[in-house]
Design a protein around this motif. Structure first.
Motif, PDB file in Angstrom:
ATOM      1  N   GLU A 102       0.302  -4.915  -5.611  1.00  0.00           N
ATOM      2  CA  GLU A 102       1.591  -5.577  -5.813  1.00  0.00           C
ATOM      3  C   GLU A 102       2.094  -5.301  -7.225  1.00  0.00           C
ATOM      4  O   GLU A 102       1.314  -5.266  -8.174  1.00  0.00           O
ATOM      5  N   ASP A 103       3.403  -5.089  -7.360  1.00  0.00           N
ATOM      6  CA  ASP A 103       3.970  -4.957  -8.701  1.00  0.00           C
ATOM      7  C   ASP A 103       4.414  -6.335  -9.201  1.00  0.00           C
ATOM      8  O   ASP A 103       4.204  -7.344  -8.533  1.00  0.00           O
ATOM      9  N   ARG A 104       5.043  -6.382 -10.366  1.00  0.00           N
ATOM     10  CA  ARG A 104       5.410  -7.655 -10.996  1.00  0.00           C
ATOM     11  C   ARG A 104       6.718  -8.227 -10.465  1.00  0.00           C
ATOM     12  O   ARG A 104       7.134  -9.298 -10.892  1.00  0.00           O
ATOM     13  N   TYR A 105       7.376  -7.520  -9.571  1.00  0.00           N
ATOM     14  CA  TYR A 105       8.722  -7.913  -9.176  1.00  0.00           C
ATOM     15  C   TYR A 105       8.858  -8.151  -7.672  1.00  0.00           C
ATOM     16  O   TYR A 105       9.943  -8.002  -7.115  1.00  0.00           O
ATOM     17  N   GLY A 106       7.754  -8.487  -7.030  1.00  0.00           N
ATOM     18  CA  GLY A 106       7.813  -8.785  -5.606  1.00  0.00           C
ATOM     19  C   GLY A 106       7.763  -7.563  -4.722  1.00  0.00           C
ATOM     20  O   GLY A 106       8.072  -7.653  -3.527  1.00  0.00           O
ATOM     21  N   GLY A 107       7.382  -6.425  -5.282  1.00  0.00           N
ATOM     22  CA  GLY A 107       7.264  -5.213  -4.492  1.00  0.00           C
ATOM     23  C   GLY A 107       5.827  -4.771  -4.333  1.00  0.00           C
ATOM     24  O   GLY A 107       4.900  -5.427  -4.820  1.00  0.00           O
ATOM     25  N   VAL A 108       5.636  -3.653  -3.636  1.00  0.00           N
ATOM     26  CA  VAL A 108       4.295  -3.108  -3.433  1.00  0.00           C
ATOM     27  C   VAL A 108       4.305  -1.618  -3.750  1.00  0.00           C
ATOM     28  O   VAL A 108       5.324  -0.939  -3.605  1.00  0.00           O
ATOM     29  N   ILE A 109       3.158  -1.128  -4.190  1.00  0.00           N
ATOM     30  CA  ILE A 109       2.942   0.292  -4.459  1.00  0.00           C
ATOM     31  C   ILE A 109       1.830   0.751  -3.520  1.00  0.00           C
ATOM     32  O   ILE A 109       0.683   0.322  -3.650  1.00  0.00           O
ATOM     33  N   ILE A 110       2.188   1.589  -2.559  1.00  0.00           N
ATOM     34  CA  ILE A 110       1.215   2.030  -1.562  1.00  0.00           C
ATOM     35  C   ILE A 110       0.215   2.983  -2.202  1.00  0.00           C
ATOM     36  O   ILE A 110       0.584   3.866  -2.983  1.00  0.00           O
ATOM     37  N   ASP A 111      -1.036   2.810  -1.864  1.00  0.00           N
ATOM     38  CA  ASP A 111      -2.121   3.610  -2.435  1.00  0.00           C
ATOM     39  C   ASP A 111      -2.289   4.909  -1.651  1.00  0.00           C
ATOM     40  O   ASP A 111      -2.632   4.872  -0.460  1.00  0.00           O
ATOM     41  N   PRO A 112      -2.060   6.075  -2.255  1.00  0.00           N
ATOM     42  CA  PRO A 112      -2.224   7.335  -1.521  1.00  0.00           C
ATOM     43  C   PRO A 112      -3.642   7.553  -1.007  1.00  0.00           C
ATOM     44  O   PRO A 112      -3.842   8.296  -0.037  1.00  0.00           O
ATOM     45  N   GLU A 113      -4.622   6.920  -1.657  1.00  0.00           N
ATOM     46  CA  GLU A 113      -6.004   7.084  -1.207  1.00  0.00           C
ATOM     47  C   GLU A 113      -6.239   6.448   0.156  1.00  0.00           C
ATOM     48  O   GLU A 113      -7.250   6.724   0.809  1.00  0.00           O
ATOM     49  N   SER A 114      -5.317   5.576   0.581  1.00  0.00           N
ATOM     50  CA  SER A 114      -5.482   4.898   1.871  1.00  0.00           C
ATOM     51  C   SER A 114      -4.831   5.654   3.020  1.00  0.00           C
ATOM     52  O   SER A 114      -4.895   5.199   4.163  1.00  0.00           O
ATOM     53  N   PHE A 115      -4.211   6.817   2.748  1.00  0.00           N
ATOM     54  CA  PHE A 115      -3.549   7.560   3.821  1.00  0.00           C
ATOM     55  C   PHE A 115      -4.575   8.026   4.859  1.00  0.00           C
ATOM     56  O   PHE A 115      -5.620   8.593   4.492  1.00  0.00           O
ATOM     57  N   PRO A 116      -4.307   7.840   6.143  1.00  0.00           N
ATOM     58  CA  PRO A 116      -5.178   8.410   7.175  1.00  0.00           C
ATOM     59  C   PRO A 116      -5.180   9.938   7.095  1.00  0.00           C
ATOM     60  O   PRO A 116      -4.250  10.546   6.552  1.00  0.00           O
ATOM     61  N   PRO A 117      -6.196  10.572   7.639  1.00  0.00           N
ATOM     62  CA  PRO A 117      -6.319  12.030   7.500  1.00  0.00           C
ATOM     63  C   PRO A 117      -5.306  12.832   8.307  1.00  0.00           C
ATOM     64  O   PRO A 117      -5.049  13.991   7.986  1.00  0.00           O
ATOM     65  N   THR A 118      -4.726  12.263   9.368  1.00  0.00           N
ATOM     66  CA  THR A 118      -3.773  13.012  10.184  1.00  0.00           C
ATOM     67  C   THR A 118      -2.370  12.458   9.999  1.00  0.00           C
ATOM     68  O   THR A 118      -2.177  11.270   9.686  1.00  0.00           O
ATOM     69  N   ALA A 119      -1.380  13.324  10.215  1.00  0.00           N
ATOM     70  CA  ALA A 119       0.006  12.900  10.072  1.00  0.00           C
ATOM     71  C   ALA A 119       0.362  11.825  11.087  1.00  0.00           C
ATOM     72  O   ALA A 119       1.049  10.849  10.764  1.00  0.00           O
ATOM     73  N   GLU A 120      -0.112  11.969  12.322  1.00  0.00           N
ATOM     74  CA  GLU A 120       0.218  10.999  13.355  1.00  0.00           C
ATOM     75  C   GLU A 120      -0.303   9.612  13.003  1.00  0.00           C
ATOM     76  O   GLU A 120       0.391   8.604  13.186  1.00  0.00           O
ATOM     77  N   ALA A 121      -1.527   9.560  12.490  1.00  0.00           N
ATOM     78  CA  ALA A 121      -2.094   8.263  12.110  1.00  0.00           C
ATOM     79  C   ALA A 121      -1.336   7.676  10.918  1.00  0.00           C
ATOM     80  O   ALA A 121      -1.116   6.464  10.852  1.00  0.00           O
ATOM     81  N   PHE A 122      -0.913   8.531   9.987  1.00  0.00           N
ATOM     82  CA  PHE A 122      -0.130   8.042   8.850  1.00  0.00           C
ATOM     83  C   PHE A 122       1.193   7.456   9.319  1.00  0.00           C
ATOM     84  O   PHE A 122       1.619   6.395   8.845  1.00  0.00           O
ATOM     85  N   PHE A 123       1.873   8.135  10.252  1.00  0.00           N
ATOM     86  CA  PHE A 123       3.157   7.637  10.724  1.00  0.00           C
ATOM     87  C   PHE A 123       2.998   6.242  11.332  1.00  0.00           C
ATOM     88  O   PHE A 123       3.811   5.349  11.081  1.00  0.00           O
ATOM     89  N   ALA A 124       1.941   6.060  12.119  1.00  0.00           N
ATOM     90  CA  ALA A 124       1.714   4.764  12.747  1.00  0.00           C
ATOM     91  C   ALA A 124       1.376   3.701  11.708  1.00  0.00           C
ATOM     92  O   ALA A 124       1.870   2.569  11.765  1.00  0.00           O
ATOM     93  N   SER A 125       0.543   4.060  10.734  1.00  0.00           N
ATOM     94  CA  SER A 125       0.166   3.096   9.700  1.00  0.00           C
ATOM     95  C   SER A 125       1.362   2.726   8.828  1.00  0.00           C
ATOM     96  O   SER A 125       1.515   1.572   8.430  1.00  0.00           O
ATOM     97  N   LEU A 126       2.200   3.705   8.514  1.00  0.00           N
ATOM     98  CA  LEU A 126       3.376   3.416   7.706  1.00  0.00           C
ATOM     99  C   LEU A 126       4.321   2.486   8.454  1.00  0.00           C
ATOM    100  O   LEU A 126       4.873   1.548   7.873  1.00  0.00           O
ATOM    101  N   ALA A 127       4.501   2.722   9.759  1.00  0.00           N
ATOM    102  CA  ALA A 127       5.362   1.846  10.551  1.00  0.00           C
ATOM    103  C   ALA A 127       4.813   0.418  10.583  1.00  0.00           C
ATOM    104  O   ALA A 127       5.562  -0.543  10.418  1.00  0.00           O
TER     105      ALA A 127
END
Length: 385
Positions: A102-127
Motif C-alpha cells: 500500500e502507498d501513503r495515499y490510499g493506493g496500491v503498488i502491485i509487486d511484479p514478483e507476484s506475477f504468474p508465469p503465464t500470460a493467461e494466469a496473469f490476466f485472470a489474476s489482474l482481473a
C-alpha cells in the motif's frame, strides 16, 4: 501469516458488492445463474484471503467506482467453466490475487514478483485483483511490468484500463485511477531533466573551456564555439557531485564544489519536458593552481585553459540572453564580488529515515534555522523590529 481482520473485511465487501450486482440483475435471470454467481463470489473472497494483504486501514470503505468493461468478467467465465466441469478438477488458470504494497495515499503498488508465469494466469489474476481493489475503495493502482514480461502490457491497457506513466530500460510503469467521481490525482511522470555547467579557473585566471564533438555546439559546424563543460545529472545524484563528475569524465580535471552561481529554468526543451540548468563554480582539487587536461574523445573535440575574455566575448552567445547573464555571473565570481549559493546536507524530516537531502541557499549554515530564529525572539511581534 494471514491477517484475519483484513480478510474478513475484504470478504464482506465482496459479498456486499455481489449482492448489489444480483439485486440489479433482470428478473429473467435464471436461478442457476444466480447460484453460480454466488459461488464465484464466495470462492473469490477465499482467494483474497491468501494473497490480498489488504490492510483494514485502507480497505474498509467501498469506493464509488465503476469496473472496467472486462475487469470482472474473466473470473466469472473461469468459474462457470469449472462449474460445468469443462476445466477438469481444477481450473487451468485459477485466479490468485497479485501481491502488492500500500502507498501513503490510499493506493496500491502491485509487486511484479507476484506475477504468474503465464500470460493467461496473469490476466485472470489482474482481473480478480482489480475487482477487489474497486470494491475495497482503493484509489490508484501502480502496475510495474518488467521488460521481460512486455507481452502483458497490451492486455493491461486495452482490457483493464491502465495507462502509460513512464518507462525505463528495464520496465514500463502503468497506472489506473479507480474513483469514477473524482479527478485523477496520481502524480504525473517526471516533468524535468536537470543539467549542469561548470566554471573552473586555474592559478593564471584562465577558465576551462571545451569544444563539443557532436550536437548544436559541435566544433565541426561552429569552430569558434568554446564553451563551459556541461552535462546531465544522473538519477540519485546531487548537483555538486554531478558537476565534479562531468568535468572529470570530459577533461580529466579533478575539482571540488564551491557554489551554485545561477539557475536557468526552461520548458518544452527535450521531448516536451522542462529543463533546469545549474551553473556551478568549482575549484581545482586539493588547492592546486593547475591541472593537465585529458579529453574524453567520444564527447569532446578539444579542451583547453582559455582567457576569461574569450568566454565572455563568445560570438555565439547572444547579448542580453540567459547565457550572457550566467557568463556575467562567472566573471563576477572570478573577481571575488559574487559568491553564489552554497549547500548543506540536512535530514529529510517528517519522521522519515534515509539519507540526507541537499539544500542550496545563500546562507548554507546549520545556525540558520526557523526554530532557532524564533527562539531568539527577533521575528515580528514584541520581539521584532
Amino acid at each position: 501469516m494471514i491477517r484475519v481482520a483484513p480478510v474478513i473485511a475484504a470478504r464482506s465487501l465482496l459479498l456486499r458488492a455481489l449482492a448489489r450486482t444480483l439485486a440489479a440483475t433482470p428478473s429473467s435471470t435464471s436461478s442457476a445463474s444466480t447460484i453460480r454467481a454466488g459461488a464465484v463470489g464466495a470462492r473469490l473472497s477465499l482467494r483474497l484471503s491468501s494473497r490480498a494483504h489488504l490492510s483494514s486501514s485502507s480497505l474498509t470503505s467501498a469506493g464509488a467506482a465503476s469496473v472496467h468493461p472486462r475487469a470482472a468478467s474473466s473470473e466469472v467465465a473461469q468459474e462457470e467453466l469449472h462449474e460445468r466441469g469443462e476445466g477438469g478438477a481444477s481450473p487451468p488458470n485459477a485466479a490468485v490475487m497479485l501481491g502488492h504494497v500500500e502507498d501513503r495515499y490510499g493506493g496500491v503498488i502491485i509487486d511484479p514478483e507476484s506475477f504468474p508465469p503465464t500470460a493467461e494466469a496473469f490476466f485472470a489474476s489482474l482481473a480478480a485483483s482489480m475487482a477487489a481493489y474497486i470494491t475495497s475503495g482503493v484509489r490508484g493502482v501502480w502496475l510495474k511490468i518488467p521488460s521481460a514480461r512486455a507481452e502483458l502490457i497490451g492486455h493491461a491497457v486495452h482490457e483493464q484500463g491502465f495507462v502509460f506513466h513512464h518507462a525505463e530500460q528495464s520496465y514500463m510503469m502503468l497506472t489506473r485511477w479507480l474513483p469514477a467521481d473524482e479527478e485523477n490525482l496520481l502524480p504525473p511522470n517526471a516533468s524535468h531533466q536537470v543539467g549542469i555547467g561548470a566554471f573552473i579557473t586555474n592559478g593564471k585566471g584562465e577558465v576551462l573551456l571545451v569544444q563539443e564533438r557532436r550536437g548544436p555546439a559541435a566544433a565541426s559546424s561552429r569552430p569558434a564555439f568554446w564553451k563551459l563543460p556541461t552535462g546531465l545529472v544522473e538519477q540519485g545524484e546531487d548537483i555538486p557531485a554531478a558537476a565534479v563528475r562531468e568535468v572529470l569524465e570530459e577533461t580529466g580535471v579533478r575539482t571540488e564544489f564551491v557554489s551554485i552561481l545561477g539557475i536557468r529554468h526552461g520548458h518544452n526543451i527535450a521531448f516536451g519536458k522542462s529543463d533546469m540548468f545549474f551553473l556551478v563554480a568549482l575549484n581545482i582539487a586539493d588547492g592546486a593552481a593547475d591541472h593537465d587536461i585529458v579529453i574524453q574523445e567520444q564527447e569532446l573535440a578539444a579542451a583547453a585553459w582559455k582567457p576569461l575574455e574569450e568566454m565572455a566575448n563568445n560570438p555565439h552567445i547572444m547579448p542580453g540572453s540567459h547565457m550572457d547573464h550566467l557568463y556575467g555571473l562567472c566573471l563576477e565570481h572570478a573577481k571575488g564580488t559574487y559568491g553564489g549559493m552554497g549547500w548543506q546536507a540536512l535530514p529529510m524530516g517528517f519522521n522519515r529515515g534515509g539519507p540526507d537531502v541537499v539544500t542550496y541557499s545563500n546562507a548554507p549554515h546549520p545556525e540558520v534555522m526557523g526554530k532557532k530564529g524564533l527562539s531568539a525572539g527577533s521575528v515580528g511581534g514584541a520581539g521584532g523590529g
